[in-house]
Scaffold this motif. Sequence first.
Motif, PDB file in Angstrom:
ATOM      1  N   VAL A   1       1.819   6.534   4.963  1.00 34.86           N
ATOM      2  CA  VAL A   1       2.875   5.536   4.944  1.00 34.86           C
ATOM      3  C   VAL A   1       2.883   4.768   3.632  1.00 34.86           C
ATOM      4  O   VAL A   1       1.884   4.705   2.921  1.00 34.86           O
ATOM      5  CB  VAL A   1       2.720   4.512   6.096  1.00 34.86           C
ATOM      6  N   ASP A   2       4.037   4.188   3.342  1.00 32.32           N
ATOM      7  CA  ASP A   2       4.164   3.104   2.382  1.00 32.32           C
ATOM      8  C   ASP A   2       4.368   1.869   3.244  1.00 32.32           C
ATOM      9  O   ASP A   2       5.266   1.850   4.100  1.00 32.32           O
ATOM     10  CB  ASP A   2       5.379   3.297   1.472  1.00 32.32           C
ATOM     11  N   VAL A   3       3.541   0.861   3.052  1.00 32.88           N
ATOM     12  CA  VAL A   3       3.604  -0.319   3.904  1.00 32.88           C
ATOM     13  C   VAL A   3       3.308  -1.562   3.069  1.00 32.88           C
ATOM     14  O   VAL A   3       2.547  -1.507   2.116  1.00 32.88           O
ATOM     15  CB  VAL A   3       2.622  -0.194   5.101  1.00 32.88           C
ATOM     16  N   SER A   4       3.947  -2.656   3.444  1.00 30.75           N
ATOM     17  CA  SER A   4       3.635  -3.922   2.791  1.00 30.75           C
ATOM     18  C   SER A   4       3.624  -5.030   3.830  1.00 30.75           C
ATOM     19  O   SER A   4       4.217  -4.906   4.904  1.00 30.75           O
ATOM     20  CB  SER A   4       4.635  -4.233   1.672  1.00 30.75           C
ATOM     21  N   GLY A   5       2.923  -6.090   3.486  1.00 29.26           N
ATOM     22  CA  GLY A   5       2.832  -7.230   4.381  1.00 29.26           C
ATOM     23  C   GLY A   5       1.755  -8.198   3.942  1.00 29.26           C
ATOM     24  O   GLY A   5       1.157  -8.036   2.871  1.00 29.26           O
ATOM     25  N   ASP A   6       1.518  -9.179   4.761  1.00 32.14           N
ATOM     26  CA  ASP A   6       0.511 -10.196   4.475  1.00 32.14           C
ATOM     27  C   ASP A   6      -0.809  -9.802   5.106  1.00 32.14           C
ATOM     28  O   ASP A   6      -0.872  -9.507   6.300  1.00 32.14           O
ATOM     29  CB  ASP A   6       0.948 -11.556   5.021  1.00 32.14           C
TER      30      ASP A   6
ATOM     31  N   PHE B   1       0.867  -1.177   0.000  1.00 32.22           N
ATOM     32  CA  PHE B   1       0.000   0.000   0.000  1.00 32.22           C
ATOM     33  C   PHE B   1       0.901   1.222   0.000  1.00 32.22           C
ATOM     34  O   PHE B   1       1.774   1.351   0.861  1.00 32.22           O
ATOM     35  CB  PHE B   1      -0.892   0.006   1.239  1.00 32.22           C
ATOM     36  N   ASN B   2       0.706   2.106  -0.954  1.00 33.97           N
ATOM     37  CA  ASN B   2       1.542   3.295  -1.075  1.00 33.97           C
ATOM     38  C   ASN B   2       0.736   4.549  -0.784  1.00 33.97           C
ATOM     39  O   ASN B   2      -0.399   4.692  -1.270  1.00 33.97           O
ATOM     40  CB  ASN B   2       2.160   3.380  -2.470  1.00 33.97           C
ATOM     41  N   ASP B   3       1.349   5.425   0.002  1.00 32.56           N
ATOM     42  CA  ASP B   3       0.767   6.726   0.325  1.00 32.56           C
ATOM     43  C   ASP B   3      -0.647   6.600   0.898  1.00 32.56           C
ATOM     44  O   ASP B   3      -1.581   7.252   0.438  1.00 32.56           O
ATOM     45  CB  ASP B   3       0.780   7.623  -0.911  1.00 32.56           C
ATOM     46  N   VAL B   4      -0.801   5.733   1.906  1.00 30.16           N
ATOM     47  CA  VAL B   4      -2.094   5.555   2.574  1.00 30.16           C
ATOM     48  C   VAL B   4      -2.045   6.171   3.968  1.00 30.16           C
ATOM     49  O   VAL B   4      -0.987   6.290   4.571  1.00 30.16           O
ATOM     50  CB  VAL B   4      -2.501   4.067   2.670  1.00 30.16           C
ATOM     51  N   SER B   5      -3.199   6.553   4.467  1.00 30.69           N
ATOM     52  CA  SER B   5      -3.291   7.168   5.793  1.00 30.69           C
ATOM     53  C   SER B   5      -3.124   6.134   6.882  1.00 30.69           C
ATOM     54  O   SER B   5      -3.685   5.039   6.809  1.00 30.69           O
ATOM     55  CB  SER B   5      -4.642   7.856   5.964  1.00 30.69           C
TER      56      SER B   5
END
Length: 112
Positions: free
Chosen positions: A93-98, A24-28
């Motif tokens: 944030v830019d965040v990644s995960g399962d 997820f890029n540029d999310v609150s």
Amino acid sequence: MRILASLLAVGLLALPALAATKSFNDVSVVDVSCSKKVAANPDAHTRSCALACEKSGYGILTADKQFLKFDAEGNAKIAGALKASNKADHLRVDVSGDVVGDTLKVTSLKLL
């Protein structure tokens, strides 16, 4: 009985495959306590409020207005990033995960 045990073992091994890795890029990012309250305008949610509500945990509001809670590791990462930041609001944030259900098991996170 052996067949049942074998099926159970195969089922448990398949569980990680059900998790969907996403970025997820540029999310609150908001705290769980305020997630419903600020859903209409998450960028107005302040860093000071997010830190005050740290015990409730954190998550993201996706583009389709879904709220995904962070796992314990994700909560620790974002709490540290928020404490080190001097941003007043517009917490993104830019965040990644399962993704497992409504929880995001964070593998990487960057406060923007």
